[in-house]
Design a protein around this motif. Structure first.
Motif, PDB file in Angstrom:
ATOM      1  N   LYS A 100       4.890  -2.628  20.531  1.00 35.83           N
ATOM      2  CA  LYS A 100       6.194  -3.047  20.020  1.00 35.83           C
ATOM      3  C   LYS A 100       6.187  -2.989  18.490  1.00 35.83           C
ATOM      4  O   LYS A 100       6.275  -4.004  17.810  1.00 35.83           O
ATOM      5  CB  LYS A 100       6.531  -4.447  20.534  1.00 35.83           C
ATOM      6  N   ASN A 101       6.066  -1.752  17.970  1.00 31.53           N
ATOM      7  CA  ASN A 101       6.180  -1.541  16.529  1.00 31.53           C
ATOM      8  C   ASN A 101       6.944  -0.242  16.299  1.00 31.53           C
ATOM      9  O   ASN A 101       7.050   0.598  17.199  1.00 31.53           O
ATOM     10  CB  ASN A 101       4.803  -1.539  15.847  1.00 31.53           C
ATOM     11  N   LEU A 102       7.476  -0.077  15.106  1.00 31.69           N
ATOM     12  CA  LEU A 102       8.366   1.052  14.825  1.00 31.69           C
ATOM     13  C   LEU A 102       7.711   2.403  15.074  1.00 31.69           C
ATOM     14  O   LEU A 102       8.319   3.294  15.678  1.00 31.69           O
ATOM     15  CB  LEU A 102       8.887   0.963  13.385  1.00 31.69           C
ATOM     16  N   ALA A 158       7.247   7.266  21.187  1.00 27.82           N
ATOM     17  CA  ALA A 158       7.500   7.260  22.631  1.00 27.82           C
ATOM     18  C   ALA A 158       8.851   7.866  23.003  1.00 27.82           C
ATOM     19  O   ALA A 158       9.083   8.168  24.172  1.00 27.82           O
ATOM     20  CB  ALA A 158       7.410   5.830  23.162  1.00 27.82           C
ATOM     21  N   LEU A 159       9.725   8.043  22.034  1.00 28.07           N
ATOM     22  CA  LEU A 159      11.049   8.599  22.315  1.00 28.07           C
ATOM     23  C   LEU A 159      10.935  10.112  22.464  1.00 28.07           C
ATOM     24  O   LEU A 159      10.737  10.826  21.489  1.00 28.07           O
ATOM     25  CB  LEU A 159      12.030   8.218  21.200  1.00 28.07           C
ATOM     26  N   ILE A 162      12.752  -1.340  24.428  1.00 26.97           N
ATOM     27  CA  ILE A 162      13.217  -1.208  25.815  1.00 26.97           C
ATOM     28  C   ILE A 162      13.532   0.265  26.109  1.00 26.97           C
ATOM     29  O   ILE A 162      13.140   0.800  27.146  1.00 26.97           O
ATOM     30  CB  ILE A 162      14.441  -2.110  26.072  1.00 26.97           C
ATOM     31  N   SER A 163      14.217   0.936  25.190  1.00 24.35           N
ATOM     32  CA  SER A 163      14.524   2.360  25.385  1.00 24.35           C
ATOM     33  C   SER A 163      13.252   3.200  25.403  1.00 24.35           C
ATOM     34  O   SER A 163      13.142   4.159  26.172  1.00 24.35           O
ATOM     35  CB  SER A 163      15.468   2.855  24.286  1.00 24.35           C
ATOM     36  N   ALA A 164      12.288   2.856  24.553  1.00 20.23           N
ATOM     37  CA  ALA A 164      11.018   3.593  24.517  1.00 20.23           C
ATOM     38  C   ALA A 164      10.263   3.405  25.827  1.00 20.23           C
ATOM     39  O   ALA A 164       9.681   4.365  26.359  1.00 20.23           O
ATOM     40  CB  ALA A 164      10.173   3.140  23.329  1.00 20.23           C
ATOM     41  N   CYS A 165      10.269   2.204  26.358  1.00 15.57           N
ATOM     42  CA  CYS A 165       9.626   1.959  27.656  1.00 15.57           C
ATOM     43  C   CYS A 165      10.299   2.792  28.737  1.00 15.57           C
ATOM     44  O   CYS A 165       9.632   3.389  29.579  1.00 15.57           O
ATOM     45  CB  CYS A 165       9.689   0.474  28.020  1.00 15.57           C
ATOM     46  N   ASP A 166      11.616   2.844  28.707  1.00 14.96           N
ATOM     47  CA  ASP A 166      12.368   3.659  29.653  1.00 14.96           C
ATOM     48  C   ASP A 166      12.016   5.131  29.486  1.00 14.96           C
ATOM     49  O   ASP A 166      11.863   5.867  30.455  1.00 14.96           O
ATOM     50  CB  ASP A 166      13.868   3.431  29.453  1.00 14.96           C
ATOM     51  N   PRO A 173      19.223  -5.656  34.530  1.00 12.38           N
ATOM     52  CA  PRO A 173      20.030  -4.537  34.052  1.00 12.38           C
ATOM     53  C   PRO A 173      19.790  -4.220  32.587  1.00 12.38           C
ATOM     54  O   PRO A 173      20.165  -3.174  32.111  1.00 12.38           O
ATOM     55  CB  PRO A 173      21.464  -4.992  34.299  1.00 12.38           C
ATOM     56  N   ARG A 174      19.141  -5.114  31.861  1.00 11.03           N
ATOM     57  CA  ARG A 174      18.812  -4.813  30.469  1.00 11.03           C
ATOM     58  C   ARG A 174      17.499  -4.052  30.376  1.00 11.03           C
ATOM     59  O   ARG A 174      17.111  -3.605  29.319  1.00 11.03           O
ATOM     60  CB  ARG A 174      18.722  -6.099  29.657  1.00 11.03           C
ATOM     61  N   GLY A 175      16.813  -3.884  31.506  1.00 15.35           N
ATOM     62  CA  GLY A 175      15.541  -3.173  31.522  1.00 15.35           C
ATOM     63  C   GLY A 175      15.729  -1.722  31.907  1.00 15.35           C
ATOM     64  O   GLY A 175      16.278  -0.943  31.169  1.00 15.35           O
ATOM     65  N   SER A 176      15.308  -1.380  33.132  1.00 12.14           N
ATOM     66  CA  SER A 176      15.294   0.025  33.527  1.00 12.14           C
ATOM     67  C   SER A 176      16.682   0.637  33.620  1.00 12.14           C
ATOM     68  O   SER A 176      16.828   1.840  33.519  1.00 12.14           O
ATOM     69  CB  SER A 176      14.584   0.183  34.867  1.00 12.14           C
ATOM     70  N   ALA A 177      17.709  -0.162  33.806  1.00 14.58           N
ATOM     71  CA  ALA A 177      19.052   0.404  33.935  1.00 14.58           C
ATOM     72  C   ALA A 177      19.740   0.592  32.593  1.00 14.58           C
ATOM     73  O   ALA A 177      20.844   1.103  32.538  1.00 14.58           O
ATOM     74  CB  ALA A 177      19.910  -0.490  34.836  1.00 14.58           C
ATOM     75  N   THR A 178      19.086   0.190  31.514  1.00 20.45           N
ATOM     76  CA  THR A 178      19.733   0.257  30.208  1.00 20.45           C
ATOM     77  C   THR A 178      20.261   1.647  29.889  1.00 20.45           C
ATOM     78  O   THR A 178      21.415   1.800  29.508  1.00 20.45           O
ATOM     79  CB  THR A 178      18.766  -0.202  29.095  1.00 20.45           C
ATOM     80  N   SER A 179      19.431   2.659  30.014  1.00 20.70           N
ATOM     81  CA  SER A 179      19.868   4.002  29.640  1.00 20.70           C
ATOM     82  C   SER A 179      20.996   4.490  30.526  1.00 20.70           C
ATOM     83  O   SER A 179      21.925   5.137  30.047  1.00 20.70           O
ATOM     84  CB  SER A 179      18.706   4.982  29.691  1.00 20.70           C
TER      85      SER A 179
END
Length: 137
Positions: A4-6, A12-13, A51-55, A110-116
């Motif tokens: 969790k750093n910039l 990861a994107l 969260i987006s990077a994890c996705d 819904p703020r996790g895997s469904a975010t994208s």
């Protein structure tokens, strides 16, 4: 999952649109922090993009599909409709869909895997997502 750093988040994107949005958002949030001297905005930015990077790590092809679908919507092209995300999450056994009250929030927040996919649905002007776009954890 990325740290969790910039630097780790940006690395990861995998989709160029994500990296471009991250870079633009980072510039804007750093400008805001310089003016306000409040790091809360930076912390929120890091959390949202983590969260987006994890996705992105979990489902890079899903991220690509989301951006392709958003591009179709923005271009005015027809887009196939999918199932409402509440229906998809309900199929996983989640009934309330909030972290504080869902009995399976670790799998269907819904703020996790469904975010994208929710972002793509929002861009599409609907609350529907492709069935294959939301992958169970």
């Amino acid at each position: 999952m990325p740290e969790k750093n910039l630097r780790a988040i940006r690395a990861a994107l995998v989709v160029p649109q994500d990296r471009e949005a991250f870079d633009a958002g980072l510039k804007a949030v750093l400008d805001e922090v310089r003016v306000s001297s409040d790091l809360g905005a930076l912390n929120a930015f890091v959390h949202r993009w983590w969260i987006s990077a994890c996705d992105s790590v979990r489902d890079p092809e899903g991220r690509r599909r989301m951006h392709a679908k958003a591009g179709q919507v923005l271009a005015g092209e027809p887009v196939s409709s999918g199932r409402p995300w509440r229906e998809v999450l309900g199929a996983r056994g989640c009934t309330d869909h909030t972290r504080s009250s869902c009995r399976r929030a670790d799998r269907c927040d819904p703020r996790g895997s469904a975010t994208s996919t929710r972002r793509a649905a929002h861009l599409a002007g609907s609350r529907t997502v492709e069935r294959s776009a939301v992958q169970p954890r």
